[in-house]
Design a protein around this motif. Sequence first.
Motif, PDB file in Angstrom:
ATOM      1  N   ALA A  86       0.821  -1.219   0.000  1.00 33.57           N
ATOM      2  CA  ALA A  86       0.000   0.000   0.000  1.00 33.57           C
ATOM      3  C   ALA A  86       0.853   1.265   0.000  1.00 33.57           C
ATOM      4  O   ALA A  86       0.311   2.370   0.060  1.00 33.57           O
ATOM      5  N   ASP A  87       2.179   1.098  -0.069  1.00 37.71           N
ATOM      6  CA  ASP A  87       3.121   2.229  -0.091  1.00 37.71           C
ATOM      7  C   ASP A  87       3.015   3.102   1.151  1.00 37.71           C
ATOM      8  O   ASP A  87       3.215   4.324   1.091  1.00 37.71           O
ATOM      9  N   LEU A  88       2.695   2.496   2.284  1.00 33.62           N
ATOM     10  CA  LEU A  88       2.655   3.241   3.535  1.00 33.62           C
ATOM     11  C   LEU A  88       4.030   3.184   4.199  1.00 33.62           C
ATOM     12  O   LEU A  88       4.720   2.176   4.125  1.00 33.62           O
ATOM     13  N   PRO A  89       4.445   4.287   4.856  1.00 31.05           N
ATOM     14  CA  PRO A  89       5.776   4.315   5.460  1.00 31.05           C
ATOM     15  C   PRO A  89       5.849   3.487   6.739  1.00 31.05           C
ATOM     16  O   PRO A  89       4.826   3.105   7.314  1.00 31.05           O
ATOM     17  N   ALA A  90       7.081   3.227   7.175  1.00 31.18           N
ATOM     18  CA  ALA A  90       7.337   2.516   8.432  1.00 31.18           C
ATOM     19  C   ALA A  90       6.685   1.141   8.462  1.00 31.18           C
ATOM     20  O   ALA A  90       6.363   0.622   9.528  1.00 31.18           O
TER      21      ALA A  90
END
Length: 350
Positions: free
Chosen positions: A27-31
């Motif tokens: 989902a290309d979410l950070p961390a």
Amino acid sequence: MSRLAPGLQWGIILLVSVLFASLLEFADLPAALLIGPMVAGILCGINGATVRLPRPIFFSAQAVIGCLVASSIEFAIFVSFAHDWPLFLGAVIATLVASSFLGWLISRWKVLPGTTAVWGTAPGASTAMVLMAGAFGADARLVAFMQYLRVIFVSVMAALIARLWVDTSGVELPPVPWFPAIQWQSFLSTIGIAAIGAFAGKWLRLPSPFFLGSMILGVALHLGGFVTFQLPQWLLAISYAVIGWTIGLNFTRGILIHATRALPQIILSILALIAFCGGLAWMLNHYLGIDPLTAYLATSPGGMDSVAIIAAASDNVNISFVMALQTARFLFVLIFGPSVARLVARLVRE
């Protein structure tokens, strides 16, 4: 899970961690490498998992993250700051005051205990804030819940801005190899700084000694040109997972219920901080003539990965200004965050 053998418990935790981290990465979410294991730890912890990581492993992970922070600090940041220091200082202080006020309100209304709300609302430096919060009397579990929830909100908002404002379909951060060739001098220097810095931090009785000790030593040697860090992705992934598991496995059903009850107020505080930073961006554009997208990205309270992608995709964005302001706020929060948290906690008690 309490009836299962420790090895089987760790197998389940690892499997669930990989699943969540992969979904977040997709989902290309950070961390993702930290949030995935933390969510897995929470789910397993509230379902009776009894395994815990030995403290020395957690301390080692903190020291590695300290080296990671040190490696990101370059002289160019200070040069950019010196060029426009009144502007940078004003924007950073305004954001810190706004976030501290939100933390004060949450504490005053007894939504969250003690200094937890102040650390949880601190703008940027999410992992650093979580690691340091426990040393100053805050509940690191709830701080992590607030910090990483904000990271997700800010990143999603940045993605929406990108979709409306600029085409980022052809721009990505450069891929990072998981198993690069080891440069033994740099790698061993990094491990040495982590070990010596952690020991020095403990000896000097610093708060969060393993993180701050390695970070301070690393910054001094890095800026002095004495060392080049090498932090392979596999080492960072292990360190993130260790931190995520340590936080997640200490969640209880009571803590999770408390966090869920506080969720509306936490979300409102996140949206309020995003709106405040948007107002700062409008002021930078209206009164100083800074490009609106540059101003928005520079004042965005976190989500540095998403900010970098959008900045790289637009010809009009001043990337050096954006990253300098983001890094300046990170350093300011890191240095002055503990003092601000103690001040707000004192005000709450009065």
